[in-house]
Design a protein around this motif. Structure first.
Motif, PDB file in Angstrom:
ATOM      1  N   ALA A 135     -51.210 -12.306  -4.158  1.00  0.00           N
ATOM      2  CA  ALA A 135     -49.762 -12.338  -4.372  1.00  0.00           C
ATOM      3  C   ALA A 135     -49.273 -11.095  -5.099  1.00  0.00           C
ATOM      4  CB  ALA A 135     -49.374 -13.584  -5.157  1.00  0.00           C
ATOM      5  N   ARG A 136     -50.182 -10.199  -5.478  1.00  0.00           N
ATOM      6  CA  ARG A 136     -49.811  -8.921  -6.067  1.00  0.00           C
ATOM      7  C   ARG A 136     -49.930  -7.830  -5.001  1.00  0.00           C
ATOM      8  NH1 ARG A 136     -52.152  -9.030 -12.264  1.00  0.00           N
ATOM      9  NH2 ARG A 136     -52.288 -11.306 -12.464  1.00  0.00           N
ATOM     10  N   LEU A 137     -48.967  -6.913  -4.995  1.00  0.00           N
ATOM     11  CA  LEU A 137     -49.002  -5.823  -4.027  1.00  0.00           C
ATOM     12  C   LEU A 137     -50.317  -5.052  -4.145  1.00  0.00           C
ATOM     13  CD1 LEU A 137     -45.348  -4.506  -4.430  1.00  0.00           C
ATOM     14  CD2 LEU A 137     -46.321  -5.440  -2.313  1.00  0.00           C
ATOM     15  N   HIS A 138     -50.917  -4.746  -2.991  1.00  0.00           N
ATOM     16  CA  HIS A 138     -52.205  -4.062  -3.000  1.00  0.00           C
ATOM     17  C   HIS A 138     -52.480  -3.449  -1.633  1.00  0.00           C
ATOM     18  CE1 HIS A 138     -53.037  -8.018  -1.248  1.00  0.00           C
ATOM     19  NE2 HIS A 138     -54.118  -7.476  -0.683  1.00  0.00           N
ATOM     20  N   VAL A 139     -53.435  -2.531  -1.612  1.00  0.00           N
ATOM     21  CA  VAL A 139     -54.049  -2.096  -0.361  1.00  0.00           C
ATOM     22  C   VAL A 139     -55.464  -2.666  -0.343  1.00  0.00           C
ATOM     23  CG1 VAL A 139     -52.701   0.000   0.007  1.00  0.00           C
ATOM     24  CG2 VAL A 139     -54.729   0.090  -1.461  1.00  0.00           C
ATOM     25  N   ASP A 140     -55.972  -2.949   0.842  1.00  0.00           N
ATOM     26  CA  ASP A 140     -57.287  -3.571   0.936  1.00  0.00           C
ATOM     27  C   ASP A 140     -58.401  -2.580   0.642  1.00  0.00           C
ATOM     28  OD1 ASP A 140     -56.272  -6.026   1.528  1.00  0.00           O
ATOM     29  OD2 ASP A 140     -56.783  -5.991   3.666  1.00  0.00           O
ATOM     30  N   ALA A 141     -59.355  -3.037  -0.151  1.00  0.00           N
ATOM     31  CA  ALA A 141     -60.592  -2.319  -0.427  1.00  0.00           C
ATOM     32  C   ALA A 141     -61.626  -3.371  -0.798  1.00  0.00           C
ATOM     33  CB  ALA A 141     -60.402  -1.313  -1.567  1.00  0.00           C
ATOM     34  N   PHE A 142     -62.850  -3.207  -0.307  1.00  0.00           N
ATOM     35  CA  PHE A 142     -63.855  -4.251  -0.453  1.00  0.00           C
ATOM     36  C   PHE A 142     -64.920  -3.834  -1.461  1.00  0.00           C
ATOM     37  CE2 PHE A 142     -62.817  -4.536   4.282  1.00  0.00           C
ATOM     38  CZ  PHE A 142     -61.789  -5.437   4.079  1.00  0.00           C
ATOM     39  N   PRO A 143     -65.064  -4.529  -2.581  1.00  0.00           N
ATOM     40  CA  PRO A 143     -66.057  -4.145  -3.586  1.00  0.00           C
ATOM     41  C   PRO A 143     -67.491  -4.100  -3.049  1.00  0.00           C
ATOM     42  CG  PRO A 143     -64.517  -5.742  -4.497  1.00  0.00           C
ATOM     43  CD  PRO A 143     -64.238  -5.681  -3.029  1.00  0.00           C
ATOM     44  N   SER A 144     -67.854  -5.072  -2.212  1.00  0.00           N
ATOM     45  CA  SER A 144     -69.240  -5.151  -1.747  1.00  0.00           C
ATOM     46  C   SER A 144     -69.450  -4.570  -0.350  1.00  0.00           C
ATOM     47  CB  SER A 144     -69.710  -6.613  -1.758  1.00  0.00           C
ATOM     48  OG  SER A 144     -68.952  -7.390  -0.850  1.00  0.00           O
ATOM     49  N   ARG A 145     -68.363  -4.191   0.330  1.00  0.00           N
ATOM     50  CA  ARG A 145     -68.486  -3.698   1.712  1.00  0.00           C
ATOM     51  C   ARG A 145     -67.761  -2.364   1.860  1.00  0.00           C
ATOM     52  NH1 ARG A 145     -65.654  -7.703   5.002  1.00  0.00           N
ATOM     53  NH2 ARG A 145     -64.837  -8.599   3.068  1.00  0.00           N
ATOM     54  N   PRO A 146     -68.408  -1.268   1.459  1.00  0.00           N
ATOM     55  CA  PRO A 146     -67.765   0.045   1.579  1.00  0.00           C
ATOM     56  C   PRO A 146     -67.456   0.378   3.038  1.00  0.00           C
ATOM     57  CG  PRO A 146     -69.784   0.153   0.256  1.00  0.00           C
ATOM     58  CD  PRO A 146     -69.770  -1.183   0.914  1.00  0.00           C
ATOM     59  N   LEU A 222     -52.934  -4.432 -11.651  1.00  0.00           N
ATOM     60  CA  LEU A 222     -52.861  -4.570 -13.106  1.00  0.00           C
ATOM     61  C   LEU A 222     -51.498  -4.216 -13.682  1.00  0.00           C
ATOM     62  CD1 LEU A 222     -56.264  -3.196 -14.459  1.00  0.00           C
ATOM     63  CD2 LEU A 222     -55.242  -5.403 -15.000  1.00  0.00           C
ATOM     64  N   ASP A 223     -50.725  -3.423 -12.964  1.00  0.00           N
ATOM     65  CA  ASP A 223     -49.461  -2.900 -13.488  1.00  0.00           C
ATOM     66  C   ASP A 223     -48.341  -3.909 -13.225  1.00  0.00           C
ATOM     67  OD1 ASP A 223     -47.065  -1.467 -13.977  1.00  0.00           O
ATOM     68  OD2 ASP A 223     -48.082   0.435 -13.591  1.00  0.00           O
ATOM     69  N   THR A 224     -48.059  -4.739 -14.212  1.00  0.00           N
ATOM     70  CA  THR A 224     -47.062  -5.795 -14.058  1.00  0.00           C
ATOM     71  C   THR A 224     -45.671  -5.236 -13.787  1.00  0.00           C
ATOM     72  OG1 THR A 224     -48.330  -7.226 -15.526  1.00  0.00           O
ATOM     73  CG2 THR A 224     -46.032  -7.819 -15.151  1.00  0.00           C
ATOM     74  N   GLU A 225     -45.310  -4.165 -14.465  1.00  0.00           N
ATOM     75  CA  GLU A 225     -43.991  -3.567 -14.261  1.00  0.00           C
ATOM     76  C   GLU A 225     -43.844  -3.057 -12.834  1.00  0.00           C
ATOM     77  OE1 GLU A 225     -41.139   0.004 -16.077  1.00  0.00           O
ATOM     78  OE2 GLU A 225     -43.066  -0.487 -17.017  1.00  0.00           O
ATOM     79  N   TYR A 226     -44.893  -2.427 -12.334  1.00  0.00           N
ATOM     80  CA  TYR A 226     -44.852  -1.942 -10.957  1.00  0.00           C
ATOM     81  C   TYR A 226     -44.709  -3.102  -9.981  1.00  0.00           C
ATOM     82  CZ  TYR A 226     -46.185   0.205  -6.563  1.00  0.00           C
ATOM     83  OH  TYR A 226     -46.197   0.617  -5.249  1.00  0.00           O
ATOM     84  N   GLN A 227     -45.464  -4.176 -10.206  1.00  0.00           N
ATOM     85  CA  GLN A 227     -45.407  -5.330  -9.324  1.00  0.00           C
ATOM     86  C   GLN A 227     -44.004  -5.932  -9.268  1.00  0.00           C
ATOM     87  OE1 GLN A 227     -47.789  -6.680  -7.312  1.00  0.00           O
ATOM     88  NE2 GLN A 227     -49.215  -5.056  -7.870  1.00  0.00           N
ATOM     89  N   GLN A 228     -43.287  -5.884 -10.348  1.00  0.00           N
ATOM     90  CA  GLN A 228     -41.970  -6.510 -10.416  1.00  0.00           C
ATOM     91  C   GLN A 228     -40.843  -5.584  -9.968  1.00  0.00           C
ATOM     92  OE1 GLN A 228     -41.791  -7.744 -14.517  1.00  0.00           O
ATOM     93  NE2 GLN A 228     -43.006  -9.594 -14.176  1.00  0.00           N
ATOM     94  N   GLN A 229     -40.985  -4.282 -10.190  1.00  0.00           N
ATOM     95  CA  GLN A 229     -39.856  -3.376 -10.019  1.00  0.00           C
ATOM     96  C   GLN A 229     -39.988  -2.389  -8.866  1.00  0.00           C
ATOM     97  OE1 GLN A 229     -38.840  -1.530 -13.773  1.00  0.00           O
ATOM     98  NE2 GLN A 229     -38.863  -3.478 -14.888  1.00  0.00           N
ATOM     99  N   SER A 230     -41.154  -2.263  -8.281  1.00  0.00           N
ATOM    100  CA  SER A 230     -41.315  -1.289  -7.197  1.00  0.00           C
ATOM    101  C   SER A 230     -40.582  -1.763  -5.948  1.00  0.00           C
ATOM    102  CB  SER A 230     -42.802  -1.110  -6.887  1.00  0.00           C
ATOM    103  OG  SER A 230     -43.357  -2.316  -6.406  1.00  0.00           O
TER     104      SER A 230
END
Length: 296
Positions: A135-146, A222-230
């Motif tokens: 539910a937070r804005l993100h781009v996909d990246a896989f920790p265990s599957r480069p 992690l950036d709460t302000e960015y998540q709310q205001q971008s």
């Protein structure tokens, strides 16, 4: 923001007009989401039973299927039921593959078909860590599957039987996002990426590209302000619709929805019409150095 591009298609198997092919590849590589409002994946009568949350084993948010091996995991049920669900997911995997061959024929020789997933759990209100919070804005990246620079192309289909949409938000462009957060990503500890591969924490070697993409993923969430205001655009994908995007490029969040089919494909940078738009190229320009030896 005009992040959603609506295109006409009602069949997984029919030929796609050349003008639709042309627009699809240009918009995809620009980071847009292609939306097909009448492209439904029809479940067989006996498959309706799987539209219940009880089929999730609870250990993972998705039920996953690997077409090449037939392996299915994250699912409860007996062997007969797992076999029936596997058949449904294989049909979806085959349908998406044929559709992409018709829609994006220049990609077809280089497309690698990865996992198929079924998401029977309502995403709204699901407890999770910030890294796993979709539910937070993100781009996909896989920790265990480069991915080693390969693109992540995903095809989604809402199969909700109760009329509930899958509610997304789309954020700003990838370059703007990367310019904002890449300076916050620390360089990897020397030897750490080799050690992760050695102990099996990653399936393959984590390239510098994968390191920085994971950093972008985490720093943005992690950036709460960015998540709310971008800047962001909300869109409800209704049942019976299909959509796709490069999820390593299109900044996205999922607010609510239940019963989703998803197919992941990987594509090397060299197969793109505009490799200069790929996250790998953009990050290399920002970081100022090559980030992986190859995107294959």
């Amino acid at each position: 923001m005009n992040s959603i591009i609506e295109l006409a298609a009602e069949s997984w198997t029919q030929a796609v007009p050349s003008e639709v092919q042309e627009r699809a590849i240009e918009e995809l590589e620009a980071g847009k989401v292609l939306y097909f409002p009448r492209l439904a994946f029809e479940l067989l009568p006996e498959e309706g039973i799987f539209l219940q949350s009880r089929w999730s084993s609870g250990g993972a948010k998705n039920i996953s299927f690997e077409r090449e091996t037939g392996k299915i995991w994250g699912v409860s049920g007996n062997e007969s039921e797992k076999t029936a669900l596997s058949r449904m997911l294989r049909r979806y995997a085959d349908s998406t593959r044929e559709f992409l061959q018709n829609l994006l024929p220049t990609y077809a020789p280089s497309l690698y078909q990865a996992r198929t997933s079924f998401r029977p759990i309502e995403i709204s209100g699901r407890p999770t860590s910030y890294r796993k919070d979709d539910a937070r804005l993100h781009v996909d990246a896989f920790p265990s599957r480069p991915t080693g620079g390969r693109r992540i192309l995903r095809v989604f289909c809402n199969v909700n039987p109760e009329g509930k949409p899958r509610c997304w938000r789309i954020g700003e462009g990838f370059r703007e996002y990367a310019q904002r957060f890449a300076p916050r990503v620390p360089a990897p500890i020397p030897g750490s990426r080799f050690l992760l591969s050695l102990v099996g924490a990653t399936k393959g070697y984590r390239s510098l590209y994968d390191h920085y993409m994971l950093g972008l993923h985490d720093q943005g969430k992690l950036d709460t302000e960015y998540q709310q205001q971008s800047p962001q655009e909300a869109f409800p994908f209704p049942p019976g619709s299909t959509w796709m995007c490069f999820t390593d490029q299109a900044l996205h969040a999922v607010d609510s929805g239940q019963y989703l089919l998803e197919q992941t494909f990987h594509l090397p940078r060299a197969a793109l019409r505009h490799p200069e738009r790929s996250p790998l190229t953009v990050l290399e320009e920002i970081i100022g150095r090559p980030l992986c030896a190859s995107s294959r």
